[in-house]
Structure formats: C-alpha cells, structure tokens
Design an enzyme around this catalytic site. Sequence first.
Site, PDB file in Angstrom:
ATOM      1  NE  ARG A   1      -3.027   0.446   3.271  1.00 45.79           N
ATOM      2  CZ  ARG A   1      -2.377   0.392   4.449  1.00 45.79           C
ATOM      3  NH1 ARG A   1      -1.512   1.326   4.786  1.00 45.79           N
ATOM      4  NH2 ARG A   1      -2.616  -0.581   5.285  1.00 45.79           N
TER       5      ARG A   1
ATOM      6  CE1 TYR B   1     -12.386  14.810 -16.348  1.00 40.68           C
ATOM      7  CE2 TYR B   1     -12.109  14.665 -13.976  1.00 40.68           C
ATOM      8  CZ  TYR B   1     -12.445  14.079 -15.170  1.00 40.68           C
ATOM      9  OH  TYR B   1     -12.843  12.778 -15.185  1.00 40.68           O
TER      10      TYR B   1
ATOM     11  CG  ASP C   1      -5.281  18.849 -13.856  1.00 46.32           C
ATOM     12  OD1 ASP C   1      -4.545  18.215 -14.636  1.00 46.32           O
ATOM     13  OD2 ASP C   1      -6.474  18.533 -13.640  1.00 46.32           O
TER      14      ASP C   1
ATOM     15  CE  LYS D   1      -8.328  11.339 -18.452  1.00 47.76           C
ATOM     16  NZ  LYS D   1      -8.639  12.581 -17.769  1.00 47.76           N
TER      17      LYS D   1
HETATM   18  C1  LIG Z   1      -9.256  12.972 -16.526  1.00 48.80           C
HETATM   19  C2  LIG Z   1      -8.847  14.191 -15.813  1.00 48.80           C
HETATM   20  C3  LIG Z   1      -8.763  14.221 -14.421  1.00 48.80           C
HETATM   21  C4  LIG Z   1      -9.161  13.049 -13.552  1.00 48.80           C
HETATM   22  O1  LIG Z   1      -8.331  11.942 -13.716  1.00 48.80           O
HETATM   23  P1  LIG Z   1      -8.811  10.426 -13.600  1.00 48.80           P
HETATM   24  O2  LIG Z   1      -7.588   9.648 -13.944  1.00 48.80           O
HETATM   25  O3  LIG Z   1      -9.936  10.232 -14.577  1.00 48.80           O
HETATM   26  O4  LIG Z   1      -9.278  10.197 -12.203  1.00 48.80           O
HETATM   27  C5  LIG Z   1      -8.323  15.403 -13.821  1.00 48.80           C
HETATM   28  N1  LIG Z   1      -8.002  16.484 -14.547  1.00 48.80           N
HETATM   29  C6  LIG Z   1      -8.077  16.480 -15.890  1.00 48.80           C
HETATM   30  C7  LIG Z   1      -7.714  17.714 -16.635  1.00 48.80           C
HETATM   31  C8  LIG Z   1      -8.501  15.362 -16.570  1.00 48.80           C
HETATM   32  O5  LIG Z   1      -8.608  15.371 -17.899  1.00 48.80           O
END
Ligand SMILES: *Cc1c(COP(=O)(O)O)cnc(C)c1O
Length: 381
Positions: A48, A100, A172, A197
């Site tokens: 973990r 997001y 982000d 992504k």
């Molecule tokens: C997809 C996304 C998230 C969230 O991530 P997950 O892996 O789906 O939990 C956060 N910020 C942005 C800009 C995203 O495209």
Amino acid sequence: MAYKFATKAIHAGQHADPSTGAVMTPIYQTSTYRQSSPGNHKGFEYSRGTNPTRKALEDCVAALENGQFGLAFASGMAATDCVLRLLQPGDEVVTGDDLYGGSYRIFTKVYEQYGIKFVFVNASDSEAVRRGITEKTKLIWIETPTNPTLKLADIEEIGKIAKQNNILYVVDNTFASPYLQNPLDLGADIVMHSATKYINGHSDVVMGALIMNSVELYKQLFFFYNAVGSTPGPQDSFLALRGIKTLHLRMQAHCANGRKVAEFLKNHPKIEKIYWPGFEDHPGHAIAKKQMKDFGGMISIVLKDADLQETFRIASRFKVFTLAESLGGVESLVNHPATMTHGSIPREIREKAGVVDNLLRLSVGIEDAEDLIEDLKEVLS
Ligand SMILES: *Cc1c(COP(=O)(O)O)cnc(C)c1O
C-alpha cells in the site's frame, strides 16, 4: 546528470533488476516483503505504501516534470483528493471557473461539506486570481490548458502571486503532459496529472500522479497516500511505465495531427467556433507560446446551427474517431462534454464556461492525419 526528456522517458527510475538482470522493471506482484529481522528490510514493507514497480514509475514521472519526488495514485481524482487532504475546515481555495468536471465535483460535492470554500475565478486573468485571495486562502488550483475550452492560465504569473501570499500552488498538467509544459519550473509547488491520459497514452489504465520538490510536502502527501491507501497496483504501474517510453514521440505526433485537424476545421462552414491554442487569434495563444513547447492535440468545436439532437447525430457518425470519454490515448476520441465528461456540472455554470450543447471535444490521436480529416469531412457533410 541532467539527461534530456527522451532519455528520461526511457530510463529514469529504471535499473536492470539486480537479481536477474531483467532490463524491464518487473511487475512486483507482491503485497509484502520479507524482513530478515523485525524492521530490517530492503526499503519495502507493504505494497500500500511502497512497491518497486510503482516506485520506478514515480521516479520516472518525477524526472519528466523536473521534480524531486513523485507519487502515483489509483486515479487522477485520488491524486487530487490527496492534495485536498492538506486543507482544514475554514480554508479557502482559489481555482479556475473552467475545470475538469470531476475536479469541480470533488471540490463542491465532497470537500465543501467539510467546510472548505472554493472560489472560482477566470484564471486566464491572473489578476482575477489575485482578487480571489483572502487571508483564508491556502491553495491555488490551476488547470491549463483547460478542459474543454482550452483556456490558458499564465503559470509563472500566478506562481508569483501564490508566492507573494504564501499559498500552496498546484497545477493540473494533464492536458499538456510533461512533454509540453513543466509547471514546477514555472513556480508551481505541486504538479498533478491524470496519468490515465497522455502519460500512459494507451487508454488501458486509470492512474494519477503528483510531483513536487519540497521534501516536507512530499512527506505530508506520502502520509495521506499511505494512510488512505489510494495507490495503484504493480500491473498498472508497469503499463504506465511502458507507455511513458514513447511519450515524447506520441506528443510530437499528437501535436502535428492536432495542427492539421485544427487547420482543416478552422474555416469549415459547419463550424461556428474552434478552440485550439495554436491559432494566433486564440485568446491564450501568447501564453501557450510562452509556456508550452507546442500546442497539443486537444481541439474543441462548436457546431453551427446544431441543437442537441443534431450534435448527437454528428457525434455518433464517426468511423475513425471513437465516441468516448477520456483523452490522450493513441486513438482519436470525440466527446460530448455537456452530457459526458462535464455532465456533473450544473447547466448554468457549464454554459457560462462555454460548455454548450453543440460543443464537441476532439482528442486527436496519432493515426494518419488524412484519415482523421476524411472522417471529419464525412461526418460534417
Ligand atoms: C481525466 C482528468 C482528471 C481526472 O483523472 P482520472 O484519472 O480520470 O481520475 C483530472 N483532470 C483532468 C484535466 C482530466 O482530464
């Protein structure tokens, strides 16, 4: 030694396995580790908290963001949640008004109930960020380019404001990827990624990451990461690590295809509006040029004279693009933000941010650009 990006993408954090010489980091499919006497171990106690495959991934992602420390999470949202756990009731957060959907949801539906206040401002205007700050502000959370209307925030300018006010500053960086932009170099304290992504890039893993330079911050975040247990398993860590090896090549292809698709769509009679930061008339173009290596493969379009029905009809007709949530994989995706990724945002707020019913978001993949353009040509005809 400071290696360049492509070398780091392939090697950072990875060493031939000492016991066998295996060149690829093994999938250490184990929950626990033998101790020769209590407390006497090789740095791994329980998966973990720490796992060698995950550790290799964390070190690699940290290197790509020019950071000292990386933490991998079971999802991007788990990474976001870990940062928010640093806050106390009464604290305030200044963030963008074009986020997001899942970030908006965790802010307003999860953390507001614990007495944390979120102030949404137009982050393209750094002064609006400054005006959102009060003596209670503990965190600035910025997404750039934004999802889905690709608004740009000036990472460095906002970093100065954060520093002047002694506020923790998080970016982000999901949409840009570490290849196009490195927020820690521009004053961010923490970089957050949905590694689902571009970082993983093959649409077969859900994962998140945080990268930072401060050891105190790393220790605080590691505490929650281990205490809460929002960590990914070794198999997913391995896949993300493998995906990263081609991040630079994929990003170059995404950017080249993105440009071709954007140029095709720009003067198309069925398109009312197109959002792509590579266009000189995009409001964030100058900022994008300043802080990004290239303009990326994310494009949003507003269809001319299309109601929801017509938009759905168009979105359902693609042959090469796939209608699906998510982005950043090698395959091209089309998404209807108003009902898919951003469905959790109330209509009024959504529309103010430009997420109208006739908006489609394209994640341009790395297929042959001619096939992508042909697909769009047919769908829009
Ligand atoms: C997809 C996304 C998230 C969230 O991530 P997950 O892996 O789906 O939990 C956060 N910020 C942005 C800009 C995203 O495209």
